[in-house]
Motif scaffolding. Sequence first.
Motif, mmCIF file in Angstrom:
data_model
loop_
_atom_site.group_PDB
_atom_site.id
_atom_site.type_symbol
_atom_site.label_atom_id
_atom_site.label_comp_id
_atom_site.label_asym_id
_atom_site.label_seq_id
_atom_site.Cartn_x
_atom_site.Cartn_y
_atom_site.Cartn_z
ATOM 1 N N SER A 233 0.850 -1.181 0.000
ATOM 2 C CA SER A 233 0.000 0.000 0.000
ATOM 3 C C SER A 233 0.888 1.234 0.000
ATOM 4 N N THR A 234 0.330 2.361 -0.422
ATOM 5 C CA THR A 234 1.051 3.637 -0.419
ATOM 6 C C THR A 234 0.436 4.536 0.642
ATOM 7 N N LEU A 235 1.287 5.023 1.553
ATOM 8 C CA LEU A 235 0.808 5.834 2.666
ATOM 9 C C LEU A 235 1.524 7.178 2.695
ATOM 10 N N ALA A 236 0.846 8.169 3.280
ATOM 11 C CA ALA A 236 1.432 9.506 3.391
ATOM 12 C C ALA A 236 2.377 9.616 4.580
ATOM 13 N N LYS A 237 2.220 8.740 5.562
ATOM 14 C CA LYS A 237 3.106 8.726 6.723
ATOM 15 C C LYS A 237 3.756 7.355 6.830
ATOM 16 N N ALA A 238 5.009 7.365 7.257
ATOM 17 C CA ALA A 238 5.764 6.117 7.333
ATOM 18 C C ALA A 238 5.555 5.457 8.691
ATOM 19 N N PRO A 239 4.869 4.312 8.730
ATOM 20 C CA PRO A 239 4.742 3.599 10.005
ATOM 21 C C PRO A 239 6.026 2.833 10.308
ATOM 22 N N GLU A 240 6.234 2.516 11.558
ATOM 23 C CA GLU A 240 7.400 1.730 11.937
ATOM 24 C C GLU A 240 7.164 0.262 11.591
ATOM 25 N N VAL A 241 8.253 -0.407 11.220
ATOM 26 C CA VAL A 241 8.161 -1.838 10.929
ATOM 27 C C VAL A 241 7.726 -2.567 12.199
ATOM 28 N N GLY A 242 6.770 -3.470 12.048
ATOM 29 C CA GLY A 242 6.231 -4.194 13.193
ATOM 30 C C GLY A 242 4.931 -3.619 13.714
ATOM 31 N N THR A 243 4.571 -2.420 13.248
ATOM 32 C CA THR A 243 3.317 -1.806 13.684
ATOM 33 C C THR A 243 2.126 -2.584 13.130
ATOM 34 N N GLU A 244 1.100 -2.758 13.956
ATOM 35 C CA GLU A 244 -0.135 -3.403 13.513
ATOM 36 C C GLU A 244 -1.168 -2.325 13.194
ATOM 37 N N ILE A 245 -1.721 -2.387 11.978
ATOM 38 C CA ILE A 245 -2.653 -1.369 11.498
ATOM 39 C C ILE A 245 -3.976 -2.048 11.140
ATOM 40 N N PRO A 246 -5.112 -1.457 11.545
ATOM 41 C CA PRO A 246 -6.409 -2.054 11.199
ATOM 42 C C PRO A 246 -6.554 -2.218 9.685
ATOM 43 N N PHE A 247 -7.162 -3.332 9.289
ATOM 44 C CA PHE A 247 -7.349 -3.651 7.870
ATOM 45 C C PHE A 247 -8.821 -3.954 7.649
ATOM 46 N N GLU A 248 -9.408 -3.262 6.662
ATOM 47 C CA GLU A 248 -10.831 -3.454 6.394
ATOM 48 C C GLU A 248 -11.120 -3.081 4.948
ATOM 49 N N PHE A 249 -12.015 -3.810 4.329
ATOM 50 C CA PHE A 249 -12.431 -3.545 2.952
ATOM 51 C C PHE A 249 -11.230 -3.519 2.001
ATOM 52 N N GLY A 250 -10.249 -4.385 2.268
ATOM 53 C CA GLY A 250 -9.113 -4.516 1.368
ATOM 54 C C GLY A 250 -8.082 -3.414 1.467
ATOM 55 N N GLN A 251 -8.091 -2.622 2.547
ATOM 56 C CA GLN A 251 -7.121 -1.541 2.660
ATOM 57 C C GLN A 251 -6.724 -1.310 4.112
ATOM 58 N N LEU A 252 -5.556 -0.662 4.279
ATOM 59 C CA LEU A 252 -5.096 -0.265 5.602
ATOM 60 C C LEU A 252 -5.849 0.989 6.036
ATOM 61 N N LEU A 253 -6.271 1.014 7.280
ATOM 62 C CA LEU A 253 -6.975 2.179 7.809
ATOM 63 C C LEU A 253 -5.972 3.021 8.592
ATOM 64 N N THR A 254 -5.616 4.181 8.052
ATOM 65 C CA THR A 254 -4.572 5.005 8.675
ATOM 66 C C THR A 254 -4.994 6.446 8.909
ATOM 67 N N THR A 255 -5.954 6.955 8.169
ATOM 68 C CA THR A 255 -6.322 8.363 8.314
ATOM 69 C C THR A 255 -7.171 8.551 9.568
#
Length: 306
Positions: A233-255
């Motif tokens: 995925s392409t994100l506007a902010k760089a998460p740290e490796v190992g971070t767990e991010i919610p996933f729904e509807f085929g995409q990472l939820l970050t905003t």
Amino acid sequence: MNKHMLTGVLLGTIIATAGGAYAIRSASPQSAAIVSVTPITIGMEQQFATITQVEPLVTPGAPTLANIISSKPIVVAGQVREVCEERTVTHQAPSKDENQIAGTAAGAVIGGLLGNQVGGGNGKKAATALGAIAGGLIGKSAQAQHQQQQTYQTVEQVCNNVREPDQTTGYEVTVNVEGQHQTITASYLPKQPLPVVNGEIITDINKVKAIKANMPPPMYEVTYSLGDKLGMSTLAKAPEVGTEIPFEFGQLLTTPEQLANLKARENTVIAYNVMYQSDAGIGNVRMTQHPTGDTLQLKRGEPVIP
């Protein structure tokens, strides 16, 4: 029709009738008692993707960035200078009679006179002697106290060496430019990557602000794992490796909007886990609607889901 044939027909009819009755009974609905009903919410089944790799995307035409590795202040030691000031100093006045002879003598005379007025004969002499001794001591003490109170003042210049505070004149900064480490100096402590223009690392804060104002926002290519699958995925902010991010509807939820929406829905019930007791034992079934009664209908041993 002979006797043996008639017997076979009768037996066949009986077996067929019994088998049909069993089949009808097996195919007919049965019931199981509901033991418990547990709501299943969105939050309970929320999936999380684990970040495995983060790479910055290079925007065409954008300047290279020098990433900050470390920094330390450049400190100039404070100078030592002499500071003088005028102070009023109190002195003990010099005495011409340091042994308080005059006070002792005067006290002895007065004490002797007072002692002479006591008793008679040898007693008078003794009283006179004791009075003289006591009077001498008292006179000496009185003169000493008087001398201590005799002072005079002068104005004197007092000088001391004073060290001025150390001064931070800038910072020595180590940066990483496309894998190469460089050390530069800056008048302030940079906390964000510095732009590189024509091979020069820009440290002037006003130039840095102007360049970054015209730069497109940074983007990052993120690789993540979801169970045994990998995704990107392409994100506007760089998460740290190992971070767990919610996933729904085929995409990472970050905003913030996506996360707020997820938070608002996390307690929404999407199904029910129904535990039931049948002749075969305990079973579980997932139902999208809450069962209306205390029993479930079974068909061939399986719950009938409306």
